[in-house]
Structures are given as C-alpha cells and as structure tokens.
Motif scaffolding. Structure first.
Motif, mmCIF file in Angstrom:
data_model
loop_
_atom_site.group_PDB
_atom_site.id
_atom_site.type_symbol
_atom_site.label_atom_id
_atom_site.label_comp_id
_atom_site.label_asym_id
_atom_site.label_seq_id
_atom_site.Cartn_x
_atom_site.Cartn_y
_atom_site.Cartn_z
ATOM 1 N N GLU A 68 12.290 0.385 23.393
ATOM 2 C CA GLU A 68 13.367 -0.603 23.309
ATOM 3 C C GLU A 68 14.411 -0.366 24.399
ATOM 4 O O GLU A 68 14.877 -1.316 25.056
ATOM 5 C CB GLU A 68 14.025 -0.540 21.936
ATOM 6 C CG GLU A 68 13.151 -1.069 20.800
ATOM 7 C CD GLU A 68 13.793 -0.860 19.450
ATOM 8 O OE1 GLU A 68 14.915 -0.325 19.408
ATOM 9 O OE2 GLU A 68 13.172 -1.217 18.427
ATOM 10 N N LEU A 69 14.774 0.908 24.603
ATOM 11 C CA LEU A 69 15.776 1.226 25.628
ATOM 12 C C LEU A 69 15.292 0.823 27.011
ATOM 13 O O LEU A 69 16.063 0.301 27.827
ATOM 14 C CB LEU A 69 16.092 2.722 25.603
ATOM 15 C CG LEU A 69 16.993 3.214 24.476
ATOM 16 C CD1 LEU A 69 17.114 4.732 24.506
ATOM 17 C CD2 LEU A 69 18.382 2.590 24.602
ATOM 18 N N HIS A 123 13.115 -1.589 27.783
ATOM 19 C CA HIS A 123 13.110 -3.048 27.897
ATOM 20 C C HIS A 123 14.536 -3.605 27.969
ATOM 21 O O HIS A 123 14.774 -4.632 28.605
ATOM 22 C CB HIS A 123 12.345 -3.671 26.735
ATOM 23 C CG HIS A 123 10.858 -3.617 26.906
ATOM 24 N ND1 HIS A 123 10.128 -4.640 27.460
ATOM 25 C CD2 HIS A 123 9.967 -2.646 26.617
ATOM 26 C CE1 HIS A 123 8.856 -4.315 27.507
ATOM 27 N NE2 HIS A 123 8.719 -3.107 26.990
ATOM 28 N N GLU A 124 15.490 -2.922 27.333
ATOM 29 C CA GLU A 124 16.882 -3.380 27.381
ATOM 30 C C GLU A 124 17.551 -3.037 28.710
ATOM 31 O O GLU A 124 18.367 -3.809 29.216
ATOM 32 C CB GLU A 124 17.675 -2.745 26.230
ATOM 33 C CG GLU A 124 17.287 -3.255 24.850
ATOM 34 C CD GLU A 124 17.913 -2.427 23.736
ATOM 35 O OE1 GLU A 124 18.659 -1.470 24.055
ATOM 36 O OE2 GLU A 124 17.650 -2.717 22.555
ATOM 37 N N SER A 125 17.207 -1.885 29.275
ATOM 38 C CA SER A 125 17.933 -1.384 30.445
ATOM 39 C C SER A 125 17.262 -1.704 31.771
ATOM 40 O O SER A 125 17.948 -1.832 32.798
ATOM 41 C CB SER A 125 18.113 0.139 30.329
ATOM 42 O OG SER A 125 18.796 0.483 29.148
ATOM 43 N N SER A 164 18.476 -4.147 34.471
ATOM 44 C CA SER A 164 19.683 -3.800 35.223
ATOM 45 C C SER A 164 19.377 -2.931 36.439
ATOM 46 O O SER A 164 20.266 -2.661 37.248
ATOM 47 C CB SER A 164 20.673 -3.053 34.323
ATOM 48 O OG SER A 164 21.036 -3.829 33.207
ATOM 49 N N LYS A 183 21.998 -8.766 35.144
ATOM 50 C CA LYS A 183 22.343 -8.115 33.889
ATOM 51 C C LYS A 183 23.015 -6.782 34.203
ATOM 52 O O LYS A 183 22.344 -5.796 34.522
ATOM 53 C CB LYS A 183 21.105 -7.881 33.027
ATOM 54 C CG LYS A 183 21.446 -7.257 31.676
ATOM 55 C CD LYS A 183 20.214 -6.966 30.849
ATOM 56 C CE LYS A 183 20.618 -6.321 29.528
ATOM 57 N NZ LYS A 183 19.435 -5.941 28.700
ATOM 58 N N GLN A 228 25.109 -1.067 31.094
ATOM 59 C CA GLN A 228 26.134 -0.660 30.139
ATOM 60 C C GLN A 228 26.695 0.694 30.584
ATOM 61 O O GLN A 228 25.951 1.678 30.656
ATOM 62 C CB GLN A 228 25.538 -0.535 28.737
ATOM 63 C CG GLN A 228 25.002 -1.842 28.180
ATOM 64 C CD GLN A 228 24.510 -1.665 26.755
ATOM 65 O OE1 GLN A 228 25.278 -1.463 25.814
ATOM 66 N NE2 GLN A 228 23.192 -1.723 26.584
ATOM 67 N N GLY A 255 21.304 4.126 25.763
ATOM 68 C CA GLY A 255 21.094 3.208 26.877
ATOM 69 C C GLY A 255 22.313 3.021 27.756
ATOM 70 O O GLY A 255 22.344 2.093 28.570
#
Length: 391
Positions: free
Chosen positions: A66-67, A69-71, A74, A162, A165, A235
């Motif tokens: 998940e991390l 695919h989320e990060s 960026s 994107k 964070q 993340g």
C-alpha cells in the motif's frame, strides 16, 4: 413429371435460404462469444493491475504494498545530458550526450522537484519522467552544493503532480522501518526496505563541507537512487537518499540520507532565492591551518578551538557586537583577532561549525557569543544580518 419438376424448382431456393440463415445465426453466436471473451479479458486485465487481494500476504506485506502504491506517484526519474562541441573539417557541431540519471520527488503542485545536487552537477539539460511515464523538460531553480540539494521545475499540469508527504526527522529512532524508492541503475520505480541503522552521521559534500545529522540506513541504495525519498512506515518523507558507503560505489550495506528537517528548511529558500539565505556575522575569518600554525608557535593555547576574525565588514553584525579583528598595536606588533569559540550553546571548532550554527538561525536573531581575546574569554551579543558583499 412436369408437376414434380415444378415443385423441385420452388423448393430448392427455400432450402438454400434456410441454410444461409443457420450460417448467419452461427456467425452471430461466434461474434457474440468473441465480444464476451474480450470484455471478460479486459476486466481481468484491469483487476490484475490493482493490488492483488491475496490471502497469504501478511499484514506487514500488505502495508508495504500500500505504501509503495501511495508514494511511488510522487517519485520521478531524472535523466541528464551535457553539450560538447565536436569539430570536423567542415563545421563545429554542438552534440548532446547522455550524462547520467538519478531520482527525485515532487515537492508541490507547482512542479518543483527535489533531488541531489550531484545528480545535476555537470548537466546542461535535464528531463523528468513522472510515474505515468510522461517526460518533461526541467529547468534548474536553485541549488545548495554544501547540502547536496537541488530544485528543478517542470511545467506539468497540476493534476499530474502528486506532492510527497513531508514528515519530520528530529524524533527518529534507530531500528525504525524505512523504505527507499528510486531508480537504481535506471530501473524505474524500485522499492527497497530496511531500518534506520544509525543517526547523527556525517558525510562530506562536493564542496568539502560536512553534512551533519545524516541518517544511516541498511535499505539498499545504489547509483540512481540518489535524490530519491527515504520514507518512514507511514509513508512520510524523512530523508533524501544521497550516498552509499562503498569503495566500489555499489551498495555494501550502508547508505545515507540527508534528514528531512534540513530539507524543509532549505527547499523553500532555494525555490524563492535560488540559493540558501544563511544569516551572517559579516566578517572574514582566517583559514583553519593558520590557527594550527599559531598553536605550534605558541601564540595560542593548544587546547582552544574556534574561528579567528581577520577582517570586519563596517557596520556588520560582528562590528556592531564589538568583535575585534587582527590588528597592529602602536609598537607595530600583530595583535590577534577574537577567536569565536561558541555561538549560543554550539561549540565552534572550525569554519564549518560556525556555518552550521548560523544555518539554524534567521536574519534578525540575536545570538550569544563566547570569544577568546588576549587569552581571556569574553561574552558578547550579536544580531545576525544578511551577508554584505562589500569588503
């Protein structure tokens, strides 16, 4: 015979029409089957492009996936090139040759990209490849070689960008899980994991100045990872991967990352000014080797350390604070300048220490100084200023 022949002539076209209809129906069934197969195949391809919902994955593995695919949207791939004149018997041609590649990450939706200075150091041109494989020409906005930082800018639409964070690095702990995303050896969107192996490390920048409080990690960092993000288990950005500790320049178990607290302080300055705006005392100091020579000649105590003031900029912070430069007395003898030994609570042993201490402040801050004058310690106060170029 005539009636039978007539009947045969009318029945034959009917049978042919029936056969044709059957063939049309069969073809229609086949077409419907092919269309259905294509629709089902497309749905299967779409479903396999998402994170697979496997039942044998651990919770830790699921979180890592998940991390990533989320990060990963960026993180960018940076390619550089340089221009060189090549002469032949007819003309001089400007040739563009590939120079190298590295990683970076999206800082904001205005298109600012953060990376290492050494990634773009000798480049005449740079391109940025986003996670969606679109390629954008980049321009250099600002750089800080002493911190191995650079900021590029691309004119990509905001919806394609994107921002990463941004987290904090002041409270990191040895043993924390970390993730590094980058493009080692040109391999796009690669993920490695590990832990924080050490804190407070020190590496040397391309200018020879120390970068302090660096993060040490065992997450694999190889050529091409430079400029990419080091993330924590939530993340959030905690550092910028900048170096590997290896004589062969290939990963050997130790990697380094510049801490994010330093990045957060300096990137906005690079975006706004192009350089780091370090507050100054506005004086020039003697070289460190002169201090060593003065000690060897017993003109300074062996156990003292600091930065000696050579000249003052008139009206500068040091001048207003009453700091004394090197001078000559009435007898013609040289009088040593003040030796700055401490700024606030930070001991000063050399010029790098003084610059590091000043970087933690801003213009207008009042600082406490301890200086050595005539072998006696003296306390002074100074209000930091912008650097003045006049001698």
């Amino acid at each position: 015979m005539a009636p039978e022949q007539q009947s045969h002539r009318f029945d034959s076209p009917a049978r042919k029409s029936s056969i044709t209809q059957r063939w049309l129906i069969l073809i229609l069934i086949v077409l419907i089957g092919l269309m259905s197969f294509e629709i089902i195949s497309r749905k299967l391809r779409q479903s396999t492009s998402r994170i697979p919902l496997r039942t044998d994955l651990t919770q830790s593995e699921r979180r890592t996936i998940e991390l990533f695919h989320e990060s990963s949207p960026s993180v960018v791939h940076i390619r550089t090139a340089e221009f060189a004149l090549e002469a032949d018997q007819f003309s001089m041609n400007l040739q563009k040759t590939p120079q190298g590649s590295g990683s970076g990450f999206i800082w904001d939706r205005n298109g600012h990209i953060v990376t290492n200075f050494h990634v773009i150091q000798k480049a005449d041109e740079a391109t940025v490849t986003l996670a969606d494989n679109t390629i954008w020409k980049a321009k250099l906005v600002g750089f800080a070689p002493s911190k191995d930082l650079a900021v590029l800018k691309i004119n990509a639409p905001r919806e394609r960008l994107k921002p990463i964070q941004v987290g904090y690095s002041a409270d990191l702990q040895v043993g924390q899980t970390v993730l590094a995303i980058g493009n080692p050896f040109g391999l796009d969107q690669s993920l490695t994991t590990g832990i924080i192996s050490g804190l407070g490390r020190e590496i040397i920048s391309v200018t020879g100045r120390s970068i302090r409080n660096v993060i040490q990690t065992d997450a694999s960092i190889n050529p091409g990872n430079s400029g990419g993000p080091l993330l924590d288990s939530s993340g959030h950005l905690i550092g910028v991967n900048t170096a590997i500790y290896s004589s062969s320049h290939v990963y050997a178990g130790i990697g380094y990352a510049v801490p994010v607290d330093l990045i957060s302080r300096f990137v906005p300055q690079l975006i706004r000014y192009g350089v780091i705006q370090i507050p100054s005392l506005n004086f020039t100091g003697v070289d460190d080797f002169v201090i060593r020579k003065l000690k060897s000649n017993r003109l300074l105590p062996q156990d003292v350390k600091g930065v000696m003031v050579q000249d003052l900029i008139p009206g500068g912070a040091a001048d207003q604070a009453g700091i004394k430069p090197i001078g000559v007395d009435q007898a013609g003898d040289v009088v040593l300048g003040d030796l700055i030994m401490q700024l606030d609570k930070m001991p000063i042993t050399n010029a790098n220490d003084l610059l590091d201490a000043l970087e933690t402040h801003k213009v207008g801050d009042e600082v406490n100084l301890i200086v050595l004058r005539n072998n006696q310690k003296k306390k002074l106060k100074a209000e930091l200023q912008e650097w003045k170029n006049e001698p």
